[in-house]
Design a protein around this motif. Structure first.
Motif, mmCIF file in Angstrom:
data_model
loop_
_atom_site.group_PDB
_atom_site.id
_atom_site.type_symbol
_atom_site.label_atom_id
_atom_site.label_comp_id
_atom_site.label_asym_id
_atom_site.label_seq_id
_atom_site.Cartn_x
_atom_site.Cartn_y
_atom_site.Cartn_z
ATOM 1 N N PHE A 151 35.509 61.658 -23.962
ATOM 2 C CA PHE A 151 34.100 61.278 -22.368
ATOM 3 C C PHE A 151 34.618 61.304 -22.049
ATOM 4 N N GLY A 152 35.305 62.691 -21.233
ATOM 5 C CA GLY A 152 35.352 63.030 -19.469
ATOM 6 C C GLY A 152 36.775 62.848 -18.759
ATOM 7 N N MET A 153 37.138 63.623 -18.374
ATOM 8 C CA MET A 153 38.674 63.126 -17.200
ATOM 9 C C MET A 153 38.474 62.354 -16.634
ATOM 10 N N LEU A 154 36.979 62.427 -15.960
ATOM 11 C CA LEU A 154 37.398 61.207 -14.472
ATOM 12 C C LEU A 154 36.678 60.117 -14.928
ATOM 13 N N ASP A 155 36.445 59.587 -16.841
ATOM 14 C CA ASP A 155 36.173 58.476 -17.252
ATOM 15 C C ASP A 155 36.128 58.370 -18.330
ATOM 16 N N LEU A 156 37.636 58.051 -18.808
ATOM 17 C CA LEU A 156 38.048 58.253 -20.198
ATOM 18 C C LEU A 156 37.904 56.563 -21.155
ATOM 19 N N ASP A 157 37.390 56.051 -20.014
ATOM 20 C CA ASP A 157 37.074 55.326 -21.391
ATOM 21 C C ASP A 157 35.672 55.009 -21.129
ATOM 22 N N GLN A 158 35.882 54.166 -22.916
ATOM 23 C CA GLN A 158 33.739 53.847 -23.291
ATOM 24 C C GLN A 158 34.130 53.281 -23.840
ATOM 25 N N GLY A 159 33.046 52.530 -24.244
ATOM 26 C CA GLY A 159 32.382 51.634 -25.672
ATOM 27 C C GLY A 159 32.519 50.158 -24.606
ATOM 28 N N PRO A 160 33.118 49.165 -25.993
ATOM 29 C CA PRO A 160 33.481 50.308 -27.280
ATOM 30 C C PRO A 160 31.667 49.947 -27.640
ATOM 31 N N PHE A 161 32.344 50.588 -29.535
ATOM 32 C CA PHE A 161 31.041 50.695 -30.151
ATOM 33 C C PHE A 161 31.609 50.464 -31.293
ATOM 34 N N ALA A 162 30.235 49.096 -31.809
ATOM 35 C CA ALA A 162 30.295 48.806 -33.183
ATOM 36 C C ALA A 162 30.352 49.344 -34.543
ATOM 37 N N SER A 163 29.893 50.994 -34.242
ATOM 38 C CA SER A 163 29.689 51.552 -35.200
ATOM 39 C C SER A 163 29.885 53.024 -35.257
ATOM 40 N N TYR A 164 29.837 53.706 -36.247
ATOM 41 C CA TYR A 164 29.933 55.225 -36.029
ATOM 42 C C TYR A 164 29.204 55.962 -35.500
ATOM 43 N N ALA A 165 27.788 55.330 -35.990
ATOM 44 C CA ALA A 165 26.127 55.707 -35.689
ATOM 45 C C ALA A 165 26.097 55.362 -34.057
ATOM 46 N N ASP A 166 26.840 54.174 -33.183
ATOM 47 C CA ASP A 166 26.910 53.601 -31.543
ATOM 48 C C ASP A 166 27.307 55.451 -31.227
ATOM 49 N N LEU A 167 28.428 55.499 -32.037
ATOM 50 C CA LEU A 167 29.735 56.173 -31.201
ATOM 51 C C LEU A 167 28.501 57.746 -31.283
ATOM 52 N N ALA A 168 27.789 58.409 -32.398
ATOM 53 C CA ALA A 168 27.173 59.178 -32.328
ATOM 54 C C ALA A 168 25.786 59.187 -31.827
ATOM 55 N N SER A 169 25.077 58.311 -31.562
ATOM 56 C CA SER A 169 24.210 58.008 -30.368
ATOM 57 C C SER A 169 24.754 58.185 -28.346
ATOM 58 N N PHE A 170 26.010 57.852 -28.550
ATOM 59 C CA PHE A 170 26.073 57.684 -27.014
ATOM 60 C C PHE A 170 26.260 59.161 -26.481
ATOM 61 N N PHE A 171 27.531 60.237 -27.469
ATOM 62 C CA PHE A 171 27.302 61.406 -27.238
ATOM 63 C C PHE A 171 25.970 62.240 -27.230
ATOM 64 N N ASN A 172 25.008 61.833 -28.325
ATOM 65 C CA ASN A 172 23.752 62.212 -28.479
ATOM 66 C C ASN A 172 23.046 62.289 -27.130
#
Length: 209
Positions: free
Chosen positions: A82-103
């Motif tokens: 997620f980046g060394m300056l901001d290690l925390d992200q989410g929460p992600f409700a699903s695998y698809a949400d995680l993929a959408s975040f990065f895309n």
């Protein structure tokens, strides 16, 4: 089996959790790595490789969200990806949400750098083709203890959770860039986690933005 200190107590103070575990006597791998011969380092790499293979057999239940294992639904994820300056992200409700975040993050990067819409890199998407597996996400020589009998212990599981298999590789590479230099450690990472070179390149190109 993966040697892990037994948890004795978990305490919560507001938003922080404190974990009391068994004390494992012995130095960290970071303290002894420079004293090891090449064959000793190879032995450690083989041991860690077997641990990662065991972790990848622990797949997330169907429908389970990415990140920390929880009975209370999705939780905030922590990872070097997620980046060394901001290690925390989410929460992600699903695998698809995680993929959408990065895309979406990749698209912002390409737009910021004025990458043409027809550039091949824009066709590359977050790889969610494999099941989520248990991943440590902070595996580095400081979080490995060498017991007095030579046993290799994995500690500091605070970032662990269900992530794509390639996350472990990229997380180790990211940590190796920001940590103290350990001779040959970086070269062993593809052997320990599998050679996810394409994922590393995609993440680097996306993260530059």
């Amino acid at each position: 089996m993966i040697p892990v200190p037994r948890v004795r107590r978990v305490m919560k103070l507001e938003y922080l959790f404190f974990i009391v575990e068994d004390y494992i006597e012995g130095p960290t791998l970071a303290q002894v790595w420079s004293t090891y011969s090449l064959w000793q380092k190879i032995h450690v790499a083989f041991t860690l490789r077997s641990y990662i293979r065991q972790l990848r057999k622990l797949k997330a239940p169907r429908g389970a969200p990415p990140g920390p294992i929880s009975n209370d639904g999705p939780r905030v994820c922590t990872s070097p990806l997620f980046g060394m300056l901001d290690l925390d992200q989410g929460p992600f409700a699903s695998y698809a949400d995680l993929a959408s975040f990065f895309n979406e993050k990749a698209k912002l990067c390409y737009d910021y750098n004025n990458i043409p819409e027809d550039h091949p890199c824009r066709r590359q998407k977050f790889d969610d083709s494999e099941e989520l597996v248990l991943s440590h996400q902070d595996l580095n020589p400081r979080n490995i203890i060498v017991g007095l009998d030579g046993t290799i212990w994995m500690i500091d599981w605070g970032w662990a959770g269900y992530f794509p298999p390639w996350f472990e590789y990229v997380a180790m590479k990211e940590k190796s860039l920001s940590e103290h230099y350990y001779q040959y450690w970086d070269l062993f990472i593809p052997f320990i986690c599998g050679p996810h070179f394409e994922h590393e390149i995609w993440h680097l190109s996306m993260a530059r933005g």
